[in-house]
Design a protein around this motif. Structure first.
Motif, PDB file in Angstrom:
ATOM      1  N   VAL A   1     -17.247 -87.020 -38.056  1.00 28.17           N
ATOM      2  CA  VAL A   1     -17.076 -87.289 -36.627  1.00 28.17           C
ATOM      3  C   VAL A   1     -15.730 -87.985 -35.926  1.00 28.17           C
ATOM      4  N   LEU A   2     -14.961 -87.418 -35.190  1.00 30.34           N
ATOM      5  CA  LEU A   2     -13.799 -88.030 -34.672  1.00 30.34           C
ATOM      6  C   LEU A   2     -14.012 -88.502 -33.619  1.00 30.34           C
ATOM      7  N   LYS A   3     -13.270 -89.896 -33.264  1.00 33.44           N
ATOM      8  CA  LYS A   3     -13.248 -90.791 -32.231  1.00 33.44           C
ATOM      9  C   LYS A   3     -11.944 -91.165 -31.455  1.00 33.44           C
ATOM     10  N   HIS A   4     -10.865 -90.615 -32.204  1.00 32.56           N
ATOM     11  CA  HIS A   4      -9.766 -90.891 -31.643  1.00 32.56           C
ATOM     12  C   HIS A   4      -8.622 -89.717 -31.923  1.00 32.56           C
ATOM     13  N   THR A   5      -7.751 -89.547 -30.738  1.00 36.21           N
ATOM     14  CA  THR A   5      -6.389 -88.517 -31.290  1.00 36.21           C
ATOM     15  C   THR A   5      -5.259 -89.174 -30.920  1.00 36.21           C
ATOM     16  N   THR A   6      -4.302 -89.119 -31.807  1.00 39.47           N
ATOM     17  CA  THR A   6      -3.195 -89.674 -31.711  1.00 39.47           C
ATOM     18  C   THR A   6      -2.181 -88.641 -31.285  1.00 39.47           C
ATOM     19  N   VAL A   7      -1.355 -88.734 -30.486  1.00 39.72           N
ATOM     20  CA  VAL A   7      -0.378 -87.689 -29.772  1.00 39.72           C
ATOM     21  C   VAL A   7       1.054 -88.188 -30.349  1.00 39.72           C
ATOM     22  N   HIS A   8       1.957 -87.554 -30.639  1.00 41.99           N
ATOM     23  CA  HIS A   8       3.356 -87.857 -31.075  1.00 41.99           C
ATOM     24  C   HIS A   8       4.424 -86.620 -30.580  1.00 41.99           C
ATOM     25  N   TYR A   9       5.297 -87.656 -30.101  1.00 40.14           N
ATOM     26  CA  TYR A   9       6.590 -86.980 -29.472  1.00 40.14           C
ATOM     27  C   TYR A   9       7.714 -87.890 -29.214  1.00 40.14           C
TER      28      TYR A   9
ATOM     29  N   PHE B   1      -5.610 -91.844 -27.928  1.00 41.81           N
ATOM     30  CA  PHE B   1      -6.502 -91.704 -27.077  1.00 41.81           C
ATOM     31  C   PHE B   1      -8.070 -92.057 -27.837  1.00 41.81           C
ATOM     32  N   ASP B   2      -8.755 -92.764 -27.143  1.00 41.28           N
ATOM     33  CA  ASP B   2     -10.195 -93.358 -27.844  1.00 41.28           C
ATOM     34  C   ASP B   2     -11.286 -92.487 -27.031  1.00 41.28           C
ATOM     35  N   TRP B   3     -12.044 -91.452 -27.610  1.00 42.09           N
ATOM     36  CA  TRP B   3     -13.125 -90.603 -26.774  1.00 42.09           C
ATOM     37  C   TRP B   3     -14.399 -91.283 -26.838  1.00 42.09           C
ATOM     38  N   VAL B   4     -14.879 -91.122 -25.622  1.00 41.70           N
ATOM     39  CA  VAL B   4     -16.311 -91.421 -25.472  1.00 41.70           C
ATOM     40  C   VAL B   4     -17.034 -90.406 -25.983  1.00 41.70           C
ATOM     41  N   SER B   5     -16.967 -89.169 -25.684  1.00 43.00           N
ATOM     42  CA  SER B   5     -17.204 -88.113 -26.329  1.00 43.00           C
ATOM     43  C   SER B   5     -16.927 -87.759 -27.648  1.00 43.00           C
ATOM     44  N   GLU B   6     -17.452 -87.708 -28.659  1.00 39.30           N
ATOM     45  CA  GLU B   6     -16.712 -87.492 -30.011  1.00 39.30           C
ATOM     46  C   GLU B   6     -16.463 -85.927 -30.015  1.00 39.30           C
ATOM     47  N   SER B   7     -15.477 -85.607 -31.141  1.00 37.93           N
ATOM     48  CA  SER B   7     -15.316 -84.456 -31.569  1.00 37.93           C
ATOM     49  C   SER B   7     -15.536 -84.126 -33.165  1.00 37.93           C
ATOM     50  N   TYR B   8     -15.621 -83.111 -33.706  1.00 34.34           N
ATOM     51  CA  TYR B   8     -16.050 -83.057 -35.115  1.00 34.34           C
ATOM     52  C   TYR B   8     -14.962 -81.989 -35.836  1.00 34.34           C
ATOM     53  N   THR B   9     -15.025 -82.151 -37.285  1.00 35.87           N
ATOM     54  CA  THR B   9     -14.686 -81.181 -38.158  1.00 35.87           C
ATOM     55  C   THR B   9     -15.389 -80.821 -39.038  1.00 35.87           C
ATOM     56  N   CYS B  10     -15.480 -79.534 -39.357  1.00 40.96           N
ATOM     57  CA  CYS B  10     -16.346 -79.032 -40.551  1.00 40.96           C
ATOM     58  C   CYS B  10     -15.697 -77.856 -40.906  1.00 40.96           C
ATOM     59  N   PRO B  11     -15.322 -77.622 -42.261  1.00 40.98           N
ATOM     60  CA  PRO B  11     -14.686 -76.317 -42.790  1.00 40.98           C
ATOM     61  C   PRO B  11     -15.687 -75.259 -42.317  1.00 40.98           C
ATOM     62  N   ARG B  12     -14.804 -74.103 -41.762  1.00 41.30           N
ATOM     63  CA  ARG B  12     -15.527 -73.070 -41.485  1.00 41.30           C
ATOM     64  C   ARG B  12     -16.646 -72.449 -42.281  1.00 41.30           C
TER      65      ARG B  12
ATOM     66  N   ILE C   1       3.847 -93.232 -18.553  1.00 37.07           N
ATOM     67  CA  ILE C   1       2.697 -94.110 -17.922  1.00 37.07           C
ATOM     68  C   ILE C   1       1.420 -94.333 -18.838  1.00 37.07           C
ATOM     69  N   GLY C   2       1.367 -93.509 -19.982  1.00 37.62           N
ATOM     70  CA  GLY C   2       0.283 -93.657 -20.616  1.00 37.62           C
ATOM     71  C   GLY C   2      -0.068 -94.942 -21.548  1.00 37.62           C
TER      72      GLY C   2
ATOM     73  N   ARG D   1      -4.327 -94.218 -19.067  1.00 42.85           N
ATOM     74  CA  ARG D   1      -4.756 -93.333 -20.373  1.00 42.85           C
ATOM     75  C   ARG D   1      -6.152 -93.223 -20.313  1.00 42.85           C
ATOM     76  N   LYS D   2      -6.943 -93.896 -19.879  1.00 44.41           N
ATOM     77  CA  LYS D   2      -8.523 -93.711 -19.647  1.00 44.41           C
ATOM     78  C   LYS D   2      -8.593 -92.404 -18.645  1.00 44.41           C
ATOM     79  N   TYR D   3      -7.822 -92.478 -17.597  1.00 46.14           N
ATOM     80  CA  TYR D   3      -8.036 -91.550 -16.611  1.00 46.14           C
ATOM     81  C   TYR D   3      -7.491 -90.015 -17.456  1.00 46.14           C
TER      82      TYR D   3
END
Length: 385
Positions: free
Chosen positions: A80-88, A95-106, A371-372, A378-380
């Motif tokens: 269960v993933l709750k964060h995404t870090t973007v690099h540039y 970014f901290d997500w209210v709605s989680e995402s997931y990983t599971c090998p196909r 601006i993030g 960032r929340k928006y």
């Protein structure tokens, strides 16, 4: 059809046992229809992709089958993933997500869904069964199988058979449009520095038109690492995608440091992603296309499993309407197109416009990073992505 042919009769034939096909079968579990799933592969089987599953996919499956979400989260291969870090350019935003995402090998996820179909439905499942010729008549659909005398007959056929769909090839005039098709590569790594089981990461590079390299955690101290470019870009610039993948690490000192002690534990494999920036025909007389067969991946992120699951549910709803009205005409099937448009396609087109704008005006990413830093902004941004 000869008198000696072994004919199997069904109401619905679903071609493809991936997330869209199994979701469609699950959504029909109380419809009183005789359903078959046919897939060319033996399961469990791997499917090369980024393996990121958005919350909406699990929510849709939970709406179809109450309790699915809880069971899936407790599945040993699910993270269960709750964060995404973007690099540039050496900068990063988390970014901290209210709605989680997931990983599971196909390899695990697709087999999990197929076993769920076995458990909760009366669907007949035929794996290692390769579809051959599809014939549509006023009375129904027939399907022959390669190297087999068996013929499948049904009222309607569902193409859930991926980017190179047999159903789409035979029943529509779809062709590969390189401007709306992503070529990608992926490998598994272990011992990647500074990773955890709740955070996905993406790395942008101006050299590659701001297409990103992803690093998604997978159960077992593994990371799914991949990179993709538009096929038109690959073709026009004669890009070797596998070479570009390894070159990406040289473009980012931060990325190179992150993988300094990492070990690649699988081969670098390629795959294609039909993007939802153009859809084309998704239904007709006695057929519908769902998932990658309908080109429903997000043009901005490249992700597609969430939309695949949703399209399976939308197709099931249309099937129930069609059987109730005993109407499988192309005109009646437009009901599927309309719901797909409002539920998925409109959002995909918005993502496509955002992707095109970002590629033409890369400085916008610098502005986002600037601006993030503000928590409210960032929340928006989190609320609209």
């Amino acid at each position: 059809m000869t008198e000696s042919a072994d004919v199997k009769q069904y109401d619905v034939l679903i071609i493809g046992a991936g997330p869209s096909g199994t979701s469609c079968a699950l959504a029909l579990h109380q419809a009183g229809l005789k359903v078959a799933i046919i897939d060319k592969s033996e399961f469990p089987r791997d499917k090369v992709c980024g393996e990121l599953l958005h919350k909406k996919a699990v929510e849709t499956l939970n709406a179809i089958l109450p309790g699915f979400e809880k069971d899936f989260i407790n599945f040993s291969k699910t993270l269960v993933l709750k964060h995404t870090t973007v690099h540039y350019k050496g900068k990063s935003l988390t970014f901290d997500w209210v709605s989680e995402s997931y990983t599971c090998p196909r390899l695990e996820f697709d087999n999990y869904l197929l076993n769920t179909v076995r458990k909760y439905t009366s669907t007949d499942i035929f794996t290692a069964t390769v579809p051959d010729k599809i014939t549509v008549t006023d009375d129904g659909v027939t399907l022959t199988i390669k190297n087999s005398p068996v013929i499948y007959s049904a009222k309607i056929i569902i193409g859930a058979d991926g980017a190179h769909s047999t159903v789409a090839k035979q029943l529509t005039e779809k062709t590969l449009d390189r401007a709306h098709y992503l070529g990608a590569v992926r490998a598994y790594y272990k011992n990647v520095k500074n990773t955890d089981n709740v955070t996905s990461e993406v790395f942008f590079s101006s050299k590659y038109n701001l297409n990103y390299l992803w690093v998604f955690p997978i159960e077992g101290n593994l990371s799914n690492v991949g990179f993709g470019l538009l096929s038109s870009n690959i073709s026009e610039n004669k890009i070797n995608l596998k070479e570009s993948f390894y070159d990406y690490f040289k473009q980012s000192p931060e990325l190179a440091e992150k993988f300094a002690d990492a070990e690649q534990v699988s081969t670098l494999e390629g795959f294609g992603v039909p993007l939802g920036s153009t859809i084309g025909t998704v239904s007709g007389k006695r057929f519908m296309l769902i998932g990658d067969a309908a080109s429903l991946s997000n043009p901005l992120s490249g992700t597609g499993m969430g939309n695949a699951v949703m399209s399976g549910k939308i197709a099931a709803d249309q099937l129930i309407r069609s059987f109730k009205a005993n109407d499988f005409s192309a005109e009646f099937m437009k009901g599927y197109d309309n719901v797909l448009q409002s539920s998925i396609v409109d959002g995909l087109y918005s993502s496509y416009k955002a992707q095109r704008t970002l590629s033409k005006l890369p400085f916008l990413l610098d502005i986002v990073f600037f601006i993030g830093k503000n928590k409210r902004i960032r929340k928006y941004i989190q609320s609209i992505v």
